[in-house]
Design an enzyme around this catalytic site. Sequence first.
Site, PDB file in Angstrom:
ATOM      1  N   GLN A 102       0.815  -1.202   0.000  1.00  0.00           N
ATOM      2  CA  GLN A 102       0.000   0.000   0.000  1.00  0.00           C
ATOM      3  C   GLN A 102       0.855   1.261   0.000  1.00  0.00           C
ATOM      4  OE1 GLN A 102      -2.367  -0.573   3.530  1.00  0.00           O
ATOM      5  NE2 GLN A 102      -3.501  -2.302   2.656  1.00  0.00           N
ATOM      6  N   HIS A 134      -0.941  -0.117   5.819  1.00  0.00           N
ATOM      7  CA  HIS A 134      -1.483   0.870   6.757  1.00  0.00           C
ATOM      8  C   HIS A 134      -0.559   2.058   6.984  1.00  0.00           C
ATOM      9  CE1 HIS A 134      -4.202  -2.463   8.726  1.00  0.00           C
ATOM     10  NE2 HIS A 134      -4.230  -2.468   7.396  1.00  0.00           N
ATOM     11  N   GLU A 149     -14.934   3.656  10.183  1.00  0.00           N
ATOM     12  CA  GLU A 149     -15.411   4.696  11.081  1.00  0.00           C
ATOM     13  C   GLU A 149     -15.245   6.091  10.486  1.00  0.00           C
ATOM     14  OE1 GLU A 149     -13.988   2.480  15.251  1.00  0.00           O
ATOM     15  OE2 GLU A 149     -13.213   4.474  14.722  1.00  0.00           O
ATOM     16  N   TYR A 192      -9.071   7.149  20.324  1.00  0.00           N
ATOM     17  CA  TYR A 192     -10.165   6.650  19.493  1.00  0.00           C
ATOM     18  C   TYR A 192     -10.247   5.128  19.450  1.00  0.00           C
ATOM     19  CZ  TYR A 192     -11.191  11.420  18.653  1.00  0.00           C
ATOM     20  OH  TYR A 192     -11.558  12.734  18.873  1.00  0.00           O
ATOM     21  N   TYR A 228      -9.970 -10.570  10.058  1.00  0.00           N
ATOM     22  CA  TYR A 228     -10.309 -11.122   8.747  1.00  0.00           C
ATOM     23  C   TYR A 228     -10.529 -12.632   8.812  1.00  0.00           C
ATOM     24  CZ  TYR A 228      -8.915  -6.553   7.032  1.00  0.00           C
ATOM     25  OH  TYR A 228      -8.831  -5.194   6.819  1.00  0.00           O
TER      26      TYR A 228
END
Length: 372
Positions: free
Chosen positions: A83, A148, A241, A251, A262
Site C-alpha cells: 500500500q 497501513h 469509522e 479513538y 479477517y
Amino acid sequence: MPRSLLRSFIAASLLLSASVAQAAEVKVEVLQSKLDHPWSLAFLPNNQGLLITLRDGQLRRWQPGEGLGDPIVGVPKVWAQGQGGLLDVVLAPDFEKSRRVWLSFAEANSDGEAGTAVGYGTLSDNMQRLENFKVVFRQMPKLSTGNHFGGRMAFDNKGYLFIALGENNQRSTAQDLDKLQGKLVRLTQNGDVPPDNPFAGKQGARSEIWSYGHRNPQGLAFNPANGELWLNEHGPKGGDEINVAHPGKNYGWPLATWGINYSGLPIPEAKGEIVAGTEQPLYYWKISPAVSGMAFYHADTFPQWKGKLFIGALKEKNLIELTLSGDKVTKQTRLLDDHGERIRDVRVGPDGYLYVLTDESDGQLLKISPTS
C-alpha cells in the site's frame, strides 16, 4: 453516564437511523485515463489545472484541453510496495506566495521496514520541477512491511498541518504514545511542533501527537459548518469509522472496535465495541465499504449537494453521499455503482464539481455533477 459511553449509544443510533438510498444518477465525464494507481489530487490556483500523485512515485500536472504533463522532477524517492508509495499532495495555504507543495509518501530503512514521511518543495514557475524538497516529518519507528500508512494531510485555518498515520498493521502501537503509529499529528507550516499540542513536553509521549488509537485513516477534511476536523479510517473486517478528531483523545483501536479479524475471530486486544476511556465514532459501518478520500460539499454550484459529505469506497467501488444533520448522518446514497472501479480520492473543485480518482492500473480522473 460517561461521555464515551453516551457517544457509543449515539453512534449506534446513528447507524440504525441512517437510511440507505438506491444509487443516484450523476453525470460522469472522464477527463483523464491511463493513470497508474492515482492516489490524490490538489487544485492549482487561477485555473492552472491540478496536481495528481501516482503511487509509483510520479507527480503529474493535468490541465483542461492539454491533458497530462510529463512527470514533475524533484519528487523524493518513495517506497512503492504494498500500500506504500507516493500518497497525498496538498498545497501550502500561502502557495501563491511560497509555491510550496506538500507530499506524503512511504519511506523505507535499510532493513526494508517502512513508514510515512512528509515534506515540501517549491514548485517552479513552469510547473516542471519541485525544487529543494525537504523532509520535515518521519513516522517513527519504521514498522510497516507494506500496510497501513495512512498519509492524508489537511491544513486548518490557522495554518497548522494535520497528518493522519496508520498503525502499519501493528495493532498495539496505536495505543503507544511513544510511537507515531496510529496517530493524528499536528505540525506548523515549517514542520515544527506547536507548543500547545496536547502531549507537548510530556514524558513518554511524542509531542507531535494530536490524537491516537487510529487504525488506518484514509480521509481527512475540515467540516466548514463548524471547523471540526473529521477523519475516516478502515476498520478490520467491518467497523469502518468516521471520527471527529479532538486533541488528546483516544479513538480506541485496537481496544475498542466495531469490527472483527479477517479470520472471523475477534481482534485479540479488543475489549468490546464500547470501552471506557475511548471515544466512539461519530458514525461506523458494520460492513466495511473500505472508505477512502473524503470531502465536504460547500460550494454554491449545486444547491442539492450543499452540506453533504462525499467519501470514496475501495471495496464497494462507489462514491458514498452522506446527508448530515449537524453531526448526525441521516441518509446514505451510493453514486458511481455502474462505474465499477475503486474510488481513491474525492475533492470539490473550484468550479463546484466533484473530482474523483479511481485506484486502478488504468485509473481515471472523473468530473461529476448531479443530473437534476
